[in-house]
Design a protein around this motif. Structure first.
Motif: not given
Length: 379
Positions: A160, A162, A332, A334-337, A339-342
């Motif tokens: 995603s 961010t 929602e 939080v899914k686009y930070t 931390e979510a994709v790291r």
């Protein structure tokens, strides 16, 4: 691990540059990993910058300087991360980087973002697919693009986009004011004209309604003329707005409206979520993976300008619905930070590094819009 990020610098206002800067910021905090920017629009020495003011010559000079920079910088990288759009820009920037990186034996990650992917791959099949298939890993920002690539026999994984949530102040919008924001580029596939026509219908019912139009592009003159033709009042054309200034615009508005006909997963919608705007949008491309109808926003069919207007009027009349959409959408985010994709990005780079660690595919699992809605209903 040395990662080269091939992308346009922020001088070219667009989602690629914004995402690249956020990626670079996240990677800068990772021990054992060094990322460097390789711009597709390199700045010339000051005495030569006049060359970049001449049409056609500018393209030739930029391409030559870009190719030289690839020859100098790619040998210093272990992994080459190449941001990609469609059509001619694909041939001018991503394709040469893919070829040179492969010749140098580097791990190649092609990060394709364009909502015009299906048309690009179909019409430019012979000049796109061979270079795309040369990449070791193809990453796209939405499950929708994963499905588009699969129709052409190409496997891609989704990571995603961010947002930096701390940049956007969440302002309570109760009651919802009739202040609308559109911040898509003035290009035909974004159908910004549809926003103006929808706003004309809104203003018939709500004369005090206001529309902020942020953006620029090839349709600027046509859109200004259309606003005059429709006799619209309280429409503000701000021109192109730098990413650093966008939080100020979100702060001024209460409703985000988008009428695009070709799209992927617009960063502007995620930013609207973060800032607390109620979102109304068409269902173009990958947007239904981003916006769940009646849960995080209101979706209408592409081309349904009356539907956009009716959705605006509906939210203005139903504050409980507007508040529910706003707060669910904010959660929602939080899914686009980072931390979510790291973990996904680090796994992707590890798979392409000289040590070659396999990518756990579970990291890239995604649900379809319908399955997400079913899961929500069963919960």
């Amino acid at each position: 691990m040395r990662v080269g990020i091939v992308v346009a610098t922020p001088e070219i206002i667009g989602g690629h540059a914004v995402q690249a800067m956020r990626l670079m910021d996240g990677l800068s905090r990772e021990p054992g990993l060094a990322a460097r920017l390789i711009p597709i629009n390199p700045r010339l020495p000051r005495p030569l910058r006049w060359l970049q003011r001449i049409r056609y010559l500018r393209t030739l000079v930029n391409e030559l300087v870009y190719l030289v920079s690839l020859l100098v910088l790619l040998p210093r990288c272990d992994v080459v991360h190449i941001f990609s759009a469609a059509y001619l820009s694909f041939l001018l920037a991503p394709a040469p980087a893919v070829i040179l990186a492969k010749l140098l034996g580097k791990g190649v990650l092609l990060n394709y973002h364009s909502g015009e992917a299906e048309d690009h791959l179909r019409r430019w099949r012979r000049t796109a697919l061979p270079f795309i298939r040369m990449a070791d890993l193809i990453v796209v920002p939405s499950p929708w693009l994963v499905e588009v690539f699969a129709r052409f026999g190409v496997q891609a994984v989704a990571i995603s986009n961010t947002v930096e949530l701390q940049r956007f102040s969440f302002r309570p919008r109760r009651p919802l004011r009739p202040v609308l924001l559109s911040n898509r580029n003035f290009e035909s596939h974004y159908n910004v004209a549809g926003v103006l026509r929808a706003f004309a219908l809104v203003q018939r019912q709500v004369p005090e309604a206001r529309l902020i139009m942020a953006g620029d592009g090839s349709e600027r003159a046509r859109l200004h003329a259309l606003a005059r033709e429709l006799k619209l009042e309280r429409v503000e054309f701000t021109g192109a707005v730098a990413p650093a200034q966008m939080p100020r615009l979100y702060e001024q508005a209460d409703i985000f409206i988008n009428a695009s006909e070709v799209d992927n997963t617009p960063l502007s919608i995620i930013e609207a979520f973060a800032a607390g705007l109620a979102v109304i949008t068409t269902d173009a491309g990958g947007i239904p993976y981003l916006v769940t109808d009646e849960r995080t926003g209101l979706l209408v069919r592409c081309g349904d300008e009356a539907g956009l207007a009716q959705s605006v009027l509906r939210l203005l009349a139903d504050d409980a619905l507007a508040q529910r959409l706003i707060h669910t959408a904010r959660a929602e985010c939080v899914k686009y930070t980072w931390e979510a994709v790291r973990e996904q990005w680090l796994a992707a780079y590890a798979a392409l590094s000289p040590g070659r660690v396999s990518v756990p595919l579970a990291l890239f699992h995604h649900q379809s819009p319908s399955s997400e809605a079913q899961a929500e209903q069963s919960h």
